[in-house]
Scaffold this motif. Sequence first.
Motif, short mmCIF file in Angstrom:
data_model
loop_
_atom_site.label_atom_id
_atom_site.label_comp_id
_atom_site.label_asym_id
_atom_site.label_seq_id
_atom_site.Cartn_x
_atom_site.Cartn_y
_atom_site.Cartn_z
N HIS A 55 39.34 6.16 -12.64
CA HIS A 55 38.78 5.04 -11.87
C HIS A 55 37.26 5.13 -11.82
O HIS A 55 36.57 4.11 -11.85
N TYR A 56 36.76 6.37 -11.73
CA TYR A 56 35.30 6.54 -11.71
C TYR A 56 34.71 6.13 -13.05
O TYR A 56 33.69 5.46 -13.11
N GLU A 57 35.40 6.56 -14.14
CA GLU A 57 34.92 6.15 -15.46
C GLU A 57 34.96 4.63 -15.57
O GLU A 57 34.00 4.01 -16.04
N ALA A 58 36.05 4.03 -15.09
CA ALA A 58 36.23 2.59 -15.25
C ALA A 58 35.17 1.79 -14.50
O ALA A 58 34.64 0.81 -15.03
N ILE A 59 34.82 2.21 -13.28
CA ILE A 59 33.88 1.35 -12.55
C ILE A 59 32.49 1.40 -13.18
O ILE A 59 31.73 0.45 -13.05
N PHE A 60 32.18 2.49 -13.87
CA PHE A 60 30.88 2.48 -14.54
C PHE A 60 30.97 1.84 -15.92
O PHE A 60 30.12 1.05 -16.29
N ALA A 61 32.04 2.16 -16.66
CA ALA A 61 32.15 1.64 -18.02
C ALA A 61 32.56 0.18 -18.03
O ALA A 61 31.97 -0.65 -18.74
N VAL A 62 33.56 -0.18 -17.22
CA VAL A 62 34.07 -1.56 -17.25
C VAL A 62 33.32 -2.46 -16.29
O VAL A 62 32.88 -3.55 -16.65
N GLU A 63 33.16 -1.99 -15.07
CA GLU A 63 32.56 -2.86 -14.05
C GLU A 63 31.05 -2.73 -13.97
O GLU A 63 30.40 -3.47 -13.24
N ASN A 64 30.48 -1.80 -14.69
CA ASN A 64 29.03 -1.59 -14.67
C ASN A 64 28.51 -1.44 -13.24
O ASN A 64 27.59 -2.14 -12.81
N PHE A 65 29.12 -0.52 -12.51
CA PHE A 65 28.78 -0.36 -11.09
C PHE A 65 27.38 0.19 -10.88
O PHE A 65 26.83 0.10 -9.77
N LEU A 66 26.78 0.73 -11.92
CA LEU A 66 25.42 1.24 -11.79
C LEU A 66 24.46 0.11 -11.44
O LEU A 66 23.52 0.28 -10.67
N LEU A 213 26.16 -12.54 -0.33
CA LEU A 213 27.31 -13.41 -0.61
C LEU A 213 26.88 -14.86 -0.82
O LEU A 213 27.44 -15.58 -1.63
N SER A 214 25.86 -15.28 -0.07
CA SER A 214 25.47 -16.68 -0.10
C SER A 214 24.45 -17.00 -1.20
O SER A 214 24.44 -18.13 -1.71
N PHE A 215 23.59 -16.07 -1.54
CA PHE A 215 22.51 -16.39 -2.48
C PHE A 215 22.72 -15.84 -3.87
O PHE A 215 21.95 -16.12 -4.77
N ILE A 216 23.73 -14.99 -4.05
CA ILE A 216 23.95 -14.35 -5.36
C ILE A 216 25.29 -14.82 -5.92
O ILE A 216 26.33 -14.67 -5.27
N GLN A 217 25.24 -15.40 -7.10
CA GLN A 217 26.50 -15.83 -7.73
C GLN A 217 26.74 -15.20 -9.09
O GLN A 217 27.81 -15.34 -9.65
N THR A 218 25.72 -14.54 -9.66
CA THR A 218 25.95 -13.90 -10.95
C THR A 218 26.20 -12.41 -10.73
O THR A 218 25.43 -11.75 -10.03
N PRO A 219 27.30 -11.90 -11.33
CA PRO A 219 27.71 -10.51 -11.07
C PRO A 219 26.61 -9.48 -11.30
O PRO A 219 26.54 -8.49 -10.59
N ASN A 220 25.71 -9.70 -12.28
CA ASN A 220 24.73 -8.65 -12.54
C ASN A 220 23.63 -8.60 -11.49
O ASN A 220 22.75 -7.74 -11.54
N MET A 221 23.66 -9.54 -10.52
CA MET A 221 22.72 -9.47 -9.41
C MET A 221 23.38 -8.98 -8.13
O MET A 221 22.74 -8.86 -7.08
N ASP A 222 24.69 -8.67 -8.20
CA ASP A 222 25.43 -8.20 -7.02
C ASP A 222 24.78 -6.99 -6.36
O ASP A 222 24.29 -6.10 -7.05
#
Lengths: 275, 317
Positions: A55-66, A213-222
Amino acid sequence: MRQRMGRTGFNALVAIIILYSLFPFYWVFKSSVESSIALNRQTSSLWPTNWTFVHYEAIFAVENFLRPLLNSMFVAGMATLISVVLGSMAAYGLSRMPIKGKVPILGFILLVSFFPQIAMVGPLFLVFRHLHWLNTYQSLIFPYLILSLPITTWILTAFFSQIPADIEEAAMMDGATITQTITRVFAPIAMPGIFTAAILGFLLSWNDFLFALSFIQTPNMDTVPLALVNFRNAYYVHYGQIYAGVVIASLPIALIVLFLQKRIESGLTAGSVKG
Amino acid sequence: MAAKPQIGPSLGTASPRPRRRRSYMASRSRVGYLLVLPAVAALAAIAIYPLIYNIVLSSRFDVLTEPGTGHFTGLANYRQMLTDPNFWGDLGRTGIFMVISVTLEFAAGLILALIVHREFKARGLVRASILIPWAIPTAVSALLWKMFFDIRSGFVDFALKALHLPGANLVWFNSPVLAWVPIILSDMWKNTPFIALLLLAGLQTIPQEIYESARIDGATGWQAFWSITLPLLRPAVMVALIFRTLSAMLVFDTIFVMTGGGPGQSTEVVAYYDWYKYMVSLNFGFGAAVAVAITVLALILATVYVRLLRQRGGFMT
């Protein structure tokens, strides 16, 4: 006998408090190192069944949690920096300079910290849309000032007021200029207070969910909280990844608290109780 | 005569040049205003401007999905809000949540403060362990507790099954009443430490001698608590209560993350109502009317708080 019962009751209470505070973290950690199969079973266990770090690998590799981690650090950091600069200036003026209207100014700053965040969402959304600022860092940095600037100013005013003005006056008598007095004499004494204000300002900005939540709609700005909540809005909920994300999001906060506990406590109470 | 220009403000009456001193003070106060200005201006721009914008917007029909149809409607948005049963329902639920969560958090916070005020071995551990939940973002805390109550991998279900208690296999978030349990537990987890810290700071200002003389006079522990601790703690209590009441009134993150207001509308609160009107219905005129109502309620509470602070003194006075 009665005293022994009292002692046992007291210890039990302490144990309950520590468990209530920390056990949820343990459970999240435990779940974050279990396989998805184990997580979806009808039964779970107190210890992780088969350890895995997928799961740790996945959130960085897949979800780009960095990316959300860096986003949060940047927006909260910038908001803190601006708050500390503006807050120190204001606090110096309020605690050192002979200005009228000190009470109304501090009252205004306090009042602003009571303004409902939700009431700012609509107007700020329209303004940011007009400026093409939606999905940008500045659409978070500026609103975050409302979260961090009031408390920074209050804490700093409280701290600066405790530093005796004689020291600076003595320096000026000895021929130091105002700039020299502030940088060489005042700043070193004021640094702990500024640091305390900065930690609290940072934590309060890091805490935000509503503006992001209100001003950010693109995932890479989360930001971090937004990214974690958006994990579950996906069509399939990856529980393991949310667990891992919560662990990673909590870890730096826990470290900050452990190392800077005294400062955070003094800052929290300086703004409201002593003030 | 005065070969050296005078530096420093504190030569007092001996100063040979009162006029120079007055202008020195005036220039210092000018610098003072200049120092305060940026912070005040920034706060005004981000808080006061939206407030005024809301008042204007609330008198208009402005729906983003119908561009070009914006027009003045007077008090129509307010009328619609005040006749919407959902608004009143959400307001009522917000009130109930405020009362329950603040009461529980206050009681727990007081106990916590009294415990940590004593000297014992694990004191530092307790202080650190309660401060961590406080520092975790509210949305993350809500997520954590939502997972804690999850039917498959959550702890609550596991514990109930292990102890053979009723309630196992219960989907907490499907019940209009039980869905509040995780919400309130999460809110308590995050916010009780704040109350405890404020009360602890209050406790530490009470001089120990008062208790000693009370003990000499034969007061029991309970008597001392009721007639010394609580009255002297009153200012800290008021501050903590108003801070918490206000933020409970505006609860949003926890509700959004845990239930989204559901099931049905059974956990919907007034801040969620407003957010939905703004960001989902994109009805900005109506959202603004609700925002104005919320702001008025919040400012009433805030005024009380500032009054209390001023009565108590401190560096503001």
